[in-house]
Design an enzyme around this catalytic site. Structure first.
Site, short mmCIF file in Angstrom:
data_model
loop_
_atom_site.label_atom_id
_atom_site.label_comp_id
_atom_site.label_asym_id
_atom_site.label_seq_id
_atom_site.Cartn_x
_atom_site.Cartn_y
_atom_site.Cartn_z
N GLY A 90 -18.95 3.54 -2.66
CA GLY A 90 -20.31 3.80 -2.15
C GLY A 90 -21.29 4.02 -3.27
O GLY A 90 -22.27 3.46 -3.15
N LYS A 116 0.76 -1.25 -0.05
CA LYS A 116 -0.04 0.02 0.11
C LYS A 116 0.97 1.43 -0.12
O LYS A 116 2.05 1.11 0.30
CB LYS A 116 -0.79 0.14 1.26
CG LYS A 116 -2.17 1.08 1.09
CD LYS A 116 -3.23 0.22 0.54
CE LYS A 116 -4.50 1.09 0.26
NZ LYS A 116 -5.53 0.21 -0.37
N GLY A 161 -18.61 7.84 -2.71
CA GLY A 161 -17.32 7.89 -3.75
C GLY A 161 -17.46 6.66 -4.68
O GLY A 161 -18.54 6.32 -4.75
N ASN A 162 -16.37 6.46 -5.42
CA ASN A 162 -16.29 5.34 -6.37
C ASN A 162 -16.97 3.98 -5.71
O ASN A 162 -18.15 3.50 -6.27
CB ASN A 162 -15.18 4.79 -6.81
CG ASN A 162 -15.00 3.75 -7.35
OD1 ASN A 162 -15.29 2.58 -7.02
ND2 ASN A 162 -14.75 3.90 -8.60
N GLY A 172 -20.22 7.11 2.67
CA GLY A 172 -19.17 7.37 1.67
C GLY A 172 -19.74 7.25 0.40
O GLY A 172 -20.11 6.10 0.08
P1 NAD Z 1 -13.28 7.94 -3.13
O1 NAD Z 1 -12.34 8.80 -2.73
O2 NAD Z 1 -13.81 7.57 -4.41
O3 NAD Z 1 -14.44 8.16 -1.95
C1 NAD Z 1 -14.32 8.30 -0.45
C2 NAD Z 1 -15.80 8.89 -0.26
O4 NAD Z 1 -15.74 8.89 1.18
C3 NAD Z 1 -16.14 10.19 -0.73
O5 NAD Z 1 -17.51 10.31 -0.96
C4 NAD Z 1 -15.88 11.00 0.56
O6 NAD Z 1 -16.41 12.35 0.62
C5 NAD Z 1 -16.21 10.12 1.71
N1 NAD Z 1 -15.69 10.42 3.02
C6 NAD Z 1 -14.63 10.89 3.34
N2 NAD Z 1 -14.30 10.97 4.81
C7 NAD Z 1 -15.71 10.55 4.99
C8 NAD Z 1 -16.22 10.39 6.50
N3 NAD Z 1 -15.47 10.71 7.45
N4 NAD Z 1 -17.60 10.28 6.45
C9 NAD Z 1 -18.35 9.84 5.22
N5 NAD Z 1 -17.78 10.08 4.15
C10 NAD Z 1 -16.49 10.23 4.04
O7 NAD Z 1 -12.85 6.39 -2.27
P2 NAD Z 1 -13.16 5.02 -2.69
O8 NAD Z 1 -12.09 4.40 -3.88
O9 NAD Z 1 -14.66 5.03 -2.94
O10 NAD Z 1 -12.80 4.15 -1.46
C11 NAD Z 1 -13.62 4.33 -0.26
C12 NAD Z 1 -13.05 3.17 0.77
O11 NAD Z 1 -13.15 1.92 -0.24
C13 NAD Z 1 -11.73 3.02 1.23
O12 NAD Z 1 -11.64 2.72 2.47
C14 NAD Z 1 -10.71 2.49 0.34
O13 NAD Z 1 -9.64 2.08 1.05
C15 NAD Z 1 -11.91 1.16 0.03
N6 NAD Z 1 -11.57 0.50 -1.06
C16 NAD Z 1 -11.56 1.07 -2.35
C17 NAD Z 1 -11.15 0.19 -3.45
C18 NAD Z 1 -11.40 0.86 -4.77
O14 NAD Z 1 -11.45 -0.02 -5.70
N7 NAD Z 1 -11.64 2.02 -5.07
C19 NAD Z 1 -11.15 -1.11 -3.49
C20 NAD Z 1 -11.11 -1.63 -1.96
C21 NAD Z 1 -11.47 -1.00 -1.02
#
Ligand code: NAD
Length: 437
Positions: free
Chosen positions: A237, A106, A234-235, A232
């Site tokens: 969520g 990571k 983001g991607n 959350g």
């Molecule tokens: P992202 O940056 O696309 O989205 C993150 C979201 O979380 C955003 O909407 C942000 O506004 C929100 N956020 C941040 N702090 C917050 C809080 N305190 N309360 C509520 N919402 C909050 O990131 P992502 O890629 O969607 O990743 C989200 C999680 O999923 C992370 O823990 C990441 O490690 C995990 N993850 C992502 C992937 C992937 O393929 N993108 C794979 C496995 C795990």
């Protein structure tokens, strides 16, 4: 004692819980507990005002027994070494649970990317890739996107990486280039990315949840349709909300870092995630986007804080933002029957115990969100072989992988009489230990 502030300590507690069921040697235990390599980089980035600023970053390579290190890069102002070490460790477990031949790594940079201009973001991404270029490669360590890093950022990074490693070469063949492109995954399609990667984490999570629901006799609080709250947007969520809503569940609450929205009538309303997303893009704020059915209407919903969202009376709670959201402090107030961990590390070990006692099923991150790394692995395979798979193929392979991983974890939990997280760790530890030299 809940050590909510140190994710690596939490990760090791999860490991210790699984180790109690296994007979490992001291050497094997030490190999699992210690990162193989921890890299700190302090690198200069040219800012728009012409000045150079030093940024701090990390890359942690936890374990490579099963294959090259694999894991995302996070841009966040609170990134620290313990967080990156925990995330690298979880990646090693996750790749083994998903049964892909990769290890755990990571990376992270201490930065709030929202404070950078697009040019500064590109300069930072390229500078970080240069700083770690000697420690990565298609057969060594394969980074990917994570919080606040995007396919575009992966494209800059892989481009910079290839420039670095081919500096002294006259020419490289198409095949060599394709292989080098495999150093980063989660790239845009036109830059060697895989179809289906963007949606993969959410899609994979939905396969896992649907498999679990076939085993549980979960009765919806408000009738047949199960209700879902997602922290959350983001991607990850967004896609999990979209796929579950397409599978007939009702998404009743959503939030991002600035706060959330909840439907007024939990008994019948549910958000339309596609519309919420396009509304959020247009208005810039989730709070203005109560999009139920086919219209966005401010009168249809209420605002909810992130803390309140976690405690809503829903059937399924999905943390999809950051670590340590469910802790000793709020665990007793959680009303959902299932917690699907789409974020990494959202539940502390003490919260886990409360959930176990209260009959709340936690689908652990190392299983629930492993769809992302699985399709990253497919992207890497395509780059190495110089191939392009169809979206249908990618999704079918993902479905098979996720369902198989779920069945194995479920079976292990029955065999060892444990929760799903401990079962996932038992399965992964056995698979890693088998390959230790
Ligand atoms: P992202 O940056 O696309 O989205 C993150 C979201 O979380 C955003 O909407 C942000 O506004 C929100 N956020 C941040 N702090 C917050 C809080 N305190 N309360 C509520 N919402 C909050 O990131 P992502 O890629 O969607 O990743 C989200 C999680 O999923 C992370 O823990 C990441 O490690 C995990 N993850 C992502 C992937 C992937 O393929 N993108 C794979 C496995 C795990």
């Amino acid at each position: 004692m809940d050590n909510g502030n140190n994710p690596f300590e939490n990760a090791l507690r999860q490991l210790d819980k699984a180790l109690r069921h296994l007979k490992l040697t001291k050497f094997q235990t030490e190999r699992l507990r210690n990162s193989e390599k921890v890299i700190t980089v302090n690198f200069p980035v040219k800012m728009d005002d012409g000045e150079k600023r030093i940024f701090h970053g990390f890359r942690v390579q936890h374990n490579s027994a099963r294959g090259p290190y694999k894991g995302g890069i996070r841009f966040h102002h609170q990134v620290d070494m313990n967080e990156v070490k925990a995330l690298a460790f979880w990646m090693a477990i996750k790749c083994a649970v998903a049964d892909i031949p990769m290890g755990g790594g990571k990376g992270g940079v201490e930065v709030d990317p929202k404070l950078l201009s697009p040019k500064e973001l590109e300069n930072l991404s390229r500078a970080y890739a240069r700083a770690i270029s000697k420690d990565i490669g298609p057969e060594v360590d394969v980074p990917a996107p994570d919080v606040n890093t995007t396919p575009q950022i992966m494209k800059w990074m892989v481009d910079e990486y290839i420039k670095q490693v081919t500096k002294n070469k006259q020419q490289i063949t198409k095949k060599e280039k394709s292989k080098l492109m495999g150093t980063f995954t989660g790239k845009p399609l036109e830059a060697g990315g895989s179809l289906g990667r963007t949606e993969a984490t959410g899609r994979g999570g939905s396969y896992v949840l649907l498999s679990l629901l076939k085993k549980l006799n979960l009765k919806g609080r408000y009738g047949k349709e199960l209700t879902v709250a997602v922290q959350g947007f983001g991607n990850v969520g967004f896609y999990i909300a979209k796929f579950l809503s397409e599978a007939g569940m009702r998404v009743v609450a959503l939030s991002d870092s600035r706060g959330g929205i909840v439907v007024k009538n939990m008994e019948k309303d549910g958000f339309n995630p596609d519309l919420v997303l396009s509304c959020k893009k247009e208005k810039g704020k989730l709070e203005s986007c109560y999009c139920v059915g086919t219209v966005c209407d401010l009168r249809k919903g209420n605002i909810v804080s992130n803390e309140e969202l976690l405690e809503l009376p829903v059937d399924i709670l999905i943390p999809a933002a950051l670590e340590n959201q469910l802790t000793q402090e709020n665990a007793r107030r959680i009303k959902a029957k299932v917690v699907l961990e789409m974020a990494n590390g959202p539940t502390s070990p003490d919260a886990d115990e409360v959930f176990f006692k209260n009959g709340i099923t936690v689908v652990p991150d190392v299983l629930a969100n492993s769809g992302g790394v699985t399709v990253s692995y497919f992207e890497w395979e395509q780059n190495l072989a110089g191939e392009k798979w169809s979206e249908k193929d990618v999704n079918a392979k993902l479905k098979r992988k996720m369902e198989a991983a779920f069945e194995k974890v479920y079976e292990t939990s029955k065999r060892y009489k444990t929760d799903l997280r401990t079962a996932a760790f038992i399965l992964a530890v056995n698979r890693i230990v088998e390959k230790l030299d």
